[in-house]
Design a protein around this motif. Structure first.
Motif, mmCIF file in Angstrom:
data_model
loop_
_atom_site.group_PDB
_atom_site.id
_atom_site.type_symbol
_atom_site.label_atom_id
_atom_site.label_comp_id
_atom_site.label_asym_id
_atom_site.label_seq_id
_atom_site.Cartn_x
_atom_site.Cartn_y
_atom_site.Cartn_z
ATOM 1 N N LEU A 48 0.231 7.484 1.220
ATOM 2 C CA LEU A 48 -0.503 7.701 -0.022
ATOM 3 C C LEU A 48 -1.943 7.219 0.097
ATOM 4 C CD1 LEU A 48 2.105 6.828 -2.779
ATOM 5 C CD2 LEU A 48 1.235 9.076 -2.148
ATOM 6 N N ALA A 49 -2.158 6.148 0.835
ATOM 7 C CA ALA A 49 -3.526 5.665 1.050
ATOM 8 C C ALA A 49 -4.362 6.737 1.737
ATOM 9 C CB ALA A 49 -3.520 4.377 1.867
ATOM 10 N N GLN A 50 -3.762 7.451 2.666
ATOM 11 C CA GLN A 50 -4.480 8.529 3.348
ATOM 12 C C GLN A 50 -4.828 9.650 2.370
ATOM 13 O OE1 GLN A 50 -1.586 9.349 6.369
ATOM 14 N NE2 GLN A 50 -2.434 7.818 7.780
ATOM 15 N N LEU A 51 -3.915 9.964 1.457
ATOM 16 C CA LEU A 51 -4.212 10.987 0.448
ATOM 17 C C LEU A 51 -5.330 10.537 -0.481
ATOM 18 C CD1 LEU A 51 -0.761 12.428 -0.648
ATOM 19 C CD2 LEU A 51 -2.551 13.563 0.667
ATOM 20 N N ILE A 52 -5.280 9.276 -0.881
ATOM 21 C CA ILE A 52 -6.330 8.732 -1.746
ATOM 22 C C ILE A 52 -7.684 8.866 -1.047
ATOM 23 C CG2 ILE A 52 -7.204 6.597 -2.791
ATOM 24 C CD1 ILE A 52 -4.864 7.795 -4.325
ATOM 25 N N GLU A 53 -7.708 8.570 0.230
ATOM 26 C CA GLU A 53 -8.949 8.710 0.993
ATOM 27 C C GLU A 53 -9.360 10.185 1.071
ATOM 28 O OE1 GLU A 53 -10.824 7.066 5.126
ATOM 29 O OE2 GLU A 53 -8.737 7.702 5.176
ATOM 30 N N PRO A 67 1.887 -5.680 -1.574
ATOM 31 C CA PRO A 67 0.762 -6.269 -0.846
ATOM 32 C C PRO A 67 0.313 -5.443 0.358
ATOM 33 C CG PRO A 67 2.748 -7.610 -0.611
ATOM 34 C CD PRO A 67 3.052 -6.556 -1.608
ATOM 35 N N GLY A 68 1.233 -4.754 1.014
ATOM 36 C CA GLY A 68 0.847 -3.896 2.139
ATOM 37 C C GLY A 68 -0.047 -2.762 1.676
ATOM 38 N N MET A 69 0.324 -2.148 0.554
ATOM 39 C CA MET A 69 -0.468 -1.059 0.017
ATOM 40 C C MET A 69 -1.817 -1.560 -0.480
ATOM 41 S SD MET A 69 -0.505 1.854 -0.034
ATOM 42 C CE MET A 69 -0.292 3.436 -0.464
ATOM 43 N N VAL A 70 -1.846 -2.751 -1.052
ATOM 44 C CA VAL A 70 -3.122 -3.343 -1.472
ATOM 45 C C VAL A 70 -4.056 -3.430 -0.268
ATOM 46 C CG1 VAL A 70 -4.244 -5.448 -2.306
ATOM 47 C CG2 VAL A 70 -2.158 -4.629 -3.408
ATOM 48 N N GLY A 71 -3.507 -3.843 0.867
ATOM 49 C CA GLY A 71 -4.316 -3.939 2.084
ATOM 50 C C GLY A 71 -4.853 -2.590 2.527
ATOM 51 N N PHE A 72 -4.008 -1.560 2.481
ATOM 52 C CA PHE A 72 -4.452 -0.217 2.880
ATOM 53 C C PHE A 72 -5.575 0.280 1.967
ATOM 54 C CE2 PHE A 72 -0.130 0.102 4.779
ATOM 55 C CZ PHE A 72 -0.527 0.343 6.086
ATOM 56 N N ILE A 73 -5.382 0.121 0.660
ATOM 57 C CA ILE A 73 -6.381 0.591 -0.301
ATOM 58 C C ILE A 73 -7.679 -0.208 -0.145
ATOM 59 C CG2 ILE A 73 -6.934 0.778 -2.765
ATOM 60 C CD1 ILE A 73 -4.889 2.856 -1.899
ATOM 61 N N SER A 74 -7.567 -1.515 0.006
ATOM 62 C CA SER A 74 -8.750 -2.362 0.164
ATOM 63 C C SER A 74 -9.530 -2.013 1.420
ATOM 64 C CB SER A 74 -8.347 -3.838 0.191
ATOM 65 O OG SER A 74 -7.754 -4.206 -1.026
#
Length: 116
Positions: A48-53, A67-74
């Protein structure tokens, strides 16, 4: 600016990593120019982080997020505001009116920035 909110039936979907749709808002000078509902394309969690990007998102307003997803988004330099619930459009308005405050990465599980 583009703002993404995990979305289901007008409301903020409660868990970012399991979202099937996102409402994407195009905002300029504090005003919503347009919005579109986009599928998560069956992606989950890190994908999902890749899609957001890919969608060129600047800000994410969401409910729970690990917390893992927070890291990807950050890592993508996207502003993240977790802890939201309720109507997606109302949450966006609250954000645009300055009612949200940024959080530190380590606080992502405990901070609620907006509740309808």
């Amino acid at each position: 600016m583009r703002i993404a909110i995990p979305y289901e039936d007008g409301s903020i979907f409660p868990h970012f990593g399991k979202s099937t749709h996102f409402k994407i808002y195009e905002v300029e000078e504090g005003k919503v120019l347009s919005s579109v509902l986009l599928s998560s394309e069956g992606k989950r969690h890190e994908e999902l982080a890749q899609l957001i990007e890919k969608w060129d998102i600047d800000v994410v307003l969401c409910g729970r997020i690990g917390p893992g997803m927070v890291g990807f988004i950050s890592a993508l330099d996207i502003e993240l505001y977790p802890g939201c619930e309720g109507d997606a459009d109302e949450a966006l308005e609250a954000f645009l009116n300055g009612e949200f405050s940024s959080i530190a990465e380590e606080d992502a599980q405990s901070v609620c920035t907006y509740r309808a």
